[in-house]
Design a protein around this motif. Structure first.
Motif, mmCIF file in Angstrom:
data_model
loop_
_atom_site.group_PDB
_atom_site.id
_atom_site.type_symbol
_atom_site.label_atom_id
_atom_site.label_comp_id
_atom_site.label_asym_id
_atom_site.label_seq_id
_atom_site.Cartn_x
_atom_site.Cartn_y
_atom_site.Cartn_z
ATOM 1 N N GLN A 123 13.149 -2.100 -2.966
ATOM 2 C CA GLN A 123 12.769 -2.153 -4.361
ATOM 3 C C GLN A 123 13.664 -1.273 -5.384
ATOM 4 O O GLN A 123 13.405 -0.726 -6.271
ATOM 5 N N GLN A 128 4.118 4.523 -14.423
ATOM 6 C CA GLN A 128 3.746 3.526 -15.026
ATOM 7 C C GLN A 128 3.928 3.570 -16.610
ATOM 8 O O GLN A 128 4.278 2.420 -17.138
ATOM 9 N N GLU A 150 7.056 -5.635 -11.543
ATOM 10 C CA GLU A 150 5.783 -6.117 -11.198
ATOM 11 C C GLU A 150 5.835 -5.461 -9.772
ATOM 12 O O GLU A 150 4.701 -5.108 -9.370
ATOM 13 N N GLU A 151 7.278 -5.440 -9.050
ATOM 14 C CA GLU A 151 7.008 -4.857 -7.626
ATOM 15 C C GLU A 151 6.639 -3.295 -7.709
ATOM 16 O O GLU A 151 5.910 -2.884 -7.008
ATOM 17 N N GLU A 198 5.155 -1.634 -9.938
ATOM 18 C CA GLU A 198 3.708 -1.348 -10.505
ATOM 19 C C GLU A 198 2.911 -1.851 -9.458
ATOM 20 O O GLU A 198 1.875 -0.935 -9.126
ATOM 21 N N GLU A 199 3.152 -2.495 -8.577
ATOM 22 C CA GLU A 199 2.380 -2.807 -7.327
ATOM 23 C C GLU A 199 2.257 -1.747 -6.227
ATOM 24 O O GLU A 199 1.346 -1.350 -5.851
ATOM 25 N N LYS A 200 3.658 -1.263 -6.176
ATOM 26 C CA LYS A 200 3.884 -0.069 -5.183
ATOM 27 C C LYS A 200 3.035 1.088 -5.631
ATOM 28 O O LYS A 200 2.480 1.788 -4.841
ATOM 29 N N ARG A 225 0.176 1.162 -7.224
ATOM 30 C CA ARG A 225 -1.086 0.933 -6.959
ATOM 31 C C ARG A 225 -1.684 1.198 -5.473
ATOM 32 O O ARG A 225 -2.964 1.516 -5.377
#
Length: 456
Positions: free
Chosen positions: A166, A432, A449-450, A452-454, A456
């Protein structure tokens, strides 16, 4: 003077890492006057990782790593960017045996660059190769993946694996002097075909875009030159053309000037986040027995407090206060930062993620509490049946409350294990904030997006 978004991101990251170092450098469990040697030894590597990330920020050094298969010209690309032959190159496969780094101060650039040259990904045994690539990619702020000629299936798979780090990635098509007909569209089409073969074409767009493919000739092949002399003699000599890397240099400079400090900030924050999560896991292991005792103690307190309070709603509110106190007690036990505000945020997060278990506990407790309050009011008038009903309801409500406290405590342990990265200056919060402000024209935007998912 108003700071640029990049400068703001950089300063936020620096403040986050400074706070983490300040807190954890005096790492101690609640009630201890000095840091415990066992605890300090267990988290030494994590503290060093946070310090290393902060040092990298202070030095303002962007790390760019080159990857690719053997004989694709990775070392030549680094030399061409430097403008001098620092790294050894040659016709023999595998000249680079281990990662090497050199410093580069781009002309007109505001940030110093560390260029890392790596061995060919197909000349190291599987596990060692994977570990080397993973560690270098973790350090890197930007990845250059070098190819030449027809892109192989092995290269495509290596490209996909590196994208899992990423990090922003540029595909560098080297030796364009040998393949003059190759352009971005042709290279992209070949990648698309390889993706289709493996059923991965849907992810191609997330792999890279046309703008992230740059064609260069880092070390052009010698060309024969005809020389005509005044005495009518004709001779032939071999000359090596100058490297053709202007497109790559301009792409890198543009990227660094536009989002270099944001890249630095995000990479440092992710490293700090990983270190804090690891630090919390180790602390939890050392404090497991005391934590279990603390959870049971607060479960008993909450059960008694709720059961003995005769007023509905107040008893439930008192139970919530007990939950918050439990969360803060666990945080203090682990030596992790936790304000009352952060404890409230965590309690709400646990409430939402409990799948209705805790909401059911609160609802059941409220209903039983209403019955208990009614029974209490009647028992004041000395009704034996009402007193029995009151005691029964109080016991049931206390049992429900105790179960809820235990559930909150175990869930809080799981969240605390992630490193308490959610405070106002916690790595996750700052990451964030940065991601929410990224401009849509940047290379980071496609990774948003990747990333932000990481977190979470």
């Amino acid at each position: 003077m108003t700071s640029s978004p990049q400068e703001t991101h950089f300063n936020q990251a620096r403040a986050s890492l400074q706070q983490a170092l300040s807190w954890y450098s005096s790492f101690r469990r609640h009630g201890r006057r000095s840091p415990e040697p066992e605890l300090q030894a267990a988290v030494r590597n994590e503290l060093q990782a946070i310090k290393g990330a902060l040092d990298k920020l202070d030095r303002k050094v962007i790390c760019i790593a080159t990857f690719g298969l053997v004989s694709r010209g990775k070392s030549a690309v680094v030399n061409a960017l430097l403008g001098q032959k620092i790294l050894q190159t040659g016709p023999i496969n595998g000249v680079t045996k281990y990662p090497k780094s050199v410093r580069w101060m781009p002309p007109g650039g505001k940030i110093e660059v560390e260029l890392i040259d790596t061995p060919g990904l197909d000349e190291i045994d599987g596990q060692a190769r994977a570990e080397m690539a993973r560690e270098v990619a973790r350090q890197a702020d930007l990845i250059l993946f070098v190819v030449s000629g027809d892109i192989t299936r092995t290269e495509y798979q290596a490209l996909c694996e590196l994208r899992q780090s990423q990090k922003p990635l540029l595909l560098v098509f080297n030796k364009i002097d040998l393949y003059p007909d190759r352009d971005r569209a042709a290279i992209y089409q070949q990648l698309y075909s390889l993706g289709n073969e493996g059923g991965e074409s849907d992810s191609l767009q997330s792999l890279l875009s046309l703008e992230e493919i740059i064609a260069i000739a880092a070390e052009p092949a010698p060309q024969q030159v005809r020389i005509e002399w005044p005495d009518d003699r004709v001779t032939y000599e071999w000359e090596t053309p100058e490297p053709q890397v202007d497109a790559l240099r301009e792409k890198i400079l543009g990227l660094l000037n536009r989002e270099g400090r944001s890249l630095l900030a995000l990479n440092a924050l992710f490293q700090a986040k990983e270190a804090e999560e690891s630090l919390a896991r180790k602390t939890l292991e050392l404090c497991q027995e005391e934590a279990e005792e603390t959870i049971w103690k607060y479960a008993r307190y909450k059960a008694l407090a709720v059961a003995l309070n005769p007023i509905a709603i107040f008893d439930v509110a008192g139970g919530m206060v007990a939950d918050l106190a439990l969360i803060r007690a666990l945080a203090r036990l682990y030596g992790l930062p936790m304000t009352s505000f952060a404890a409230g945020q965590l309690w709400r997060k646990i409430l939402v993620s409990s799948g209705g278990v805790l909401l059911g506990e609160i609802g059941s407790s409220l209903l039983v509490g209403l019955g208990k309050s009614t029974a209490a009011a009647v028992s004041v008038m000395e009704s034996p049946a009402a007193l029995t009903a009151y005691l029964t309801a109080a016991s049931a409500q206390g049992a429900i409350a105790g179960y809820g406290a235990y559930t909150v405590g175990k869930a809080a342990q799981a969240y605390l294990e992630q490193g308490c990265t959610w405070g106002s200056l916690g790595p996750s919060t700052v990451i964030q904030n940065i991601l929410s402000q990224i401009n849509s024209s940047t290379i980071l935007y496609r990774l948003r997006e990747e990333l932000e998912e990481k977190i979470r």
